[in-house]
Design a protein around this motif. Sequence first.
Motif, PDB file in Angstrom:
ATOM      1  N   MET A   1       0.783  -1.110   0.061  1.00 17.12           N
ATOM      2  CA  MET A   1       0.090   0.145   0.025  1.00 17.12           C
ATOM      3  C   MET A   1       0.805   1.064  -0.064  1.00 17.12           C
ATOM      4  O   MET A   1       0.573   2.133  -0.452  1.00 17.12           O
ATOM      5  CB  MET A   1      -0.957  -0.021   1.291  1.00 17.12           C
ATOM      6  CG  MET A   1      -2.382  -0.386   0.812  1.00 17.12           C
ATOM      7  SD  MET A   1      -3.532   0.048   2.144  1.00 17.12           S
ATOM      8  CE  MET A   1      -4.879  -0.798   1.643  1.00 17.12           C
ATOM      9  N   GLY A   2       1.999   1.335   0.625  1.00 14.85           N
ATOM     10  CA  GLY A   2       2.744   2.196   0.525  1.00 14.85           C
ATOM     11  C   GLY A   2       3.241   2.903  -0.853  1.00 14.85           C
ATOM     12  O   GLY A   2       3.201   4.051  -0.955  1.00 14.85           O
ATOM     13  N   LEU A   3       3.523   2.003  -1.612  1.00 14.25           N
ATOM     14  CA  LEU A   3       3.799   2.287  -3.070  1.00 14.25           C
ATOM     15  C   LEU A   3       2.833   2.847  -3.741  1.00 14.25           C
ATOM     16  O   LEU A   3       3.003   3.998  -4.467  1.00 14.25           O
ATOM     17  CB  LEU A   3       4.402   0.980  -3.737  1.00 14.25           C
ATOM     18  CG  LEU A   3       4.928   1.333  -5.292  1.00 14.25           C
ATOM     19  CD1 LEU A   3       5.928   2.387  -5.451  1.00 14.25           C
ATOM     20  CD2 LEU A   3       4.975   0.008  -6.069  1.00 14.25           C
ATOM     21  N   GLY A   4       1.617   2.472  -3.426  1.00 22.45           N
ATOM     22  CA  GLY A   4       0.414   3.045  -4.320  1.00 22.45           C
ATOM     23  C   GLY A   4       0.228   4.643  -3.764  1.00 22.45           C
ATOM     24  O   GLY A   4      -0.062   5.574  -4.242  1.00 22.45           O
ATOM     25  N   PHE A   5       0.150   4.640  -2.361  1.00 22.56           N
ATOM     26  CA  PHE A   5       0.038   6.241  -1.815  1.00 22.56           C
ATOM     27  C   PHE A   5       1.321   7.039  -2.371  1.00 22.56           C
ATOM     28  O   PHE A   5       1.033   8.147  -2.326  1.00 22.56           O
ATOM     29  CB  PHE A   5       0.143   6.221  -0.381  1.00 22.56           C
ATOM     30  CG  PHE A   5      -1.134   5.499   0.396  1.00 22.56           C
ATOM     31  CD1 PHE A   5      -2.258   6.453   0.173  1.00 22.56           C
ATOM     32  CD2 PHE A   5      -1.199   4.534   0.981  1.00 22.56           C
ATOM     33  CE1 PHE A   5      -3.456   5.935   0.755  1.00 22.56           C
ATOM     34  CE2 PHE A   5      -2.366   4.162   1.603  1.00 22.56           C
ATOM     35  CZ  PHE A   5      -3.502   4.793   1.383  1.00 22.56           C
ATOM     36  N   THR A   6       2.412   6.515  -2.401  1.00 19.21           N
ATOM     37  CA  THR A   6       3.637   7.384  -2.902  1.00 19.21           C
ATOM     38  C   THR A   6       3.307   7.719  -4.364  1.00 19.21           C
ATOM     39  O   THR A   6       3.380   8.846  -4.699  1.00 19.21           O
ATOM     40  CB  THR A   6       4.841   6.561  -2.706  1.00 19.21           C
ATOM     41  OG1 THR A   6       5.083   6.253  -1.304  1.00 19.21           O
ATOM     42  CG2 THR A   6       6.033   7.354  -3.262  1.00 19.21           C
ATOM     43  N   ILE A   7       2.987   6.857  -5.346  1.00 20.52           N
ATOM     44  CA  ILE A   7       2.715   7.053  -6.580  1.00 20.52           C
ATOM     45  C   ILE A   7       1.463   8.143  -6.778  1.00 20.52           C
ATOM     46  O   ILE A   7       1.762   9.252  -7.433  1.00 20.52           O
ATOM     47  CB  ILE A   7       2.337   5.823  -7.350  1.00 20.52           C
ATOM     48  CG1 ILE A   7       3.776   5.099  -7.523  1.00 20.52           C
ATOM     49  CG2 ILE A   7       2.054   6.116  -8.716  1.00 20.52           C
ATOM     50  CD1 ILE A   7       4.217   4.232  -8.281  1.00 20.52           C
ATOM     51  N   GLY A   8       0.697   8.061  -5.719  1.00 22.23           N
ATOM     52  CA  GLY A   8      -0.474   8.937  -5.874  1.00 22.23           C
ATOM     53  C   GLY A   8      -0.207  10.404  -5.466  1.00 22.23           C
ATOM     54  O   GLY A   8      -0.517  11.243  -6.015  1.00 22.23           O
ATOM     55  N   LEU A  52      -2.496   9.875 -15.298  1.00 22.78           N
ATOM     56  CA  LEU A  52      -2.175   8.546 -15.240  1.00 22.78           C
ATOM     57  C   LEU A  52      -1.756   7.894 -13.892  1.00 22.78           C
ATOM     58  O   LEU A  52      -2.333   6.943 -13.296  1.00 22.78           O
ATOM     59  CB  LEU A  52      -1.137   8.168 -16.313  1.00 22.78           C
ATOM     60  CG  LEU A  52      -0.797   6.662 -16.592  1.00 22.78           C
ATOM     61  CD1 LEU A  52      -1.896   6.057 -17.242  1.00 22.78           C
ATOM     62  CD2 LEU A  52       0.548   6.742 -17.307  1.00 22.78           C
ATOM     63  N   LEU A  53      -0.811   8.592 -13.231  1.00 16.91           N
ATOM     64  CA  LEU A  53      -0.398   8.096 -11.989  1.00 16.91           C
ATOM     65  C   LEU A  53      -1.504   8.162 -10.905  1.00 16.91           C
ATOM     66  O   LEU A  53      -1.715   7.160  -9.827  1.00 16.91           O
ATOM     67  CB  LEU A  53       0.810   9.073 -11.492  1.00 16.91           C
ATOM     68  CG  LEU A  53       2.027   8.951 -12.308  1.00 16.91           C
ATOM     69  CD1 LEU A  53       3.168   9.933 -11.668  1.00 16.91           C
ATOM     70  CD2 LEU A  53       2.702   7.467 -12.181  1.00 16.91           C
TER      71      LEU A  53
END
Length: 106
Positions: A1-8, A52-53
Amino acid sequence: MGLGFTIGFIGVLILFHAAYSTIQYRALLKITEEEFSGSPLSVVFELSLGLLLCTWAALTVPGKFLCIHPDSEENRIVSLPANMDFMIFNHRGKIFPVEMNEKLRH
């Protein structure tokens, strides 16, 4: 989940930067007294990348999609009652007095 929040978060930062770049570009055009015909290509690219991100993050962060088929075993509701007359729905209609509902039925 950390990667998704970072990319968002990176996507949101890119969108804010694109908005700031457009504001700066319009201010520059006002100084040079030129007409605004559209954003520069770099800003359009930034908007596309940010969108996109953010879309990718919105689809991956919430987790796994659940099945919506009524016959699926993954559903949380096991079964509905056979007699639908006693189902209670919580809605705004309960603020009206009972007499008004009686008038509407006749």
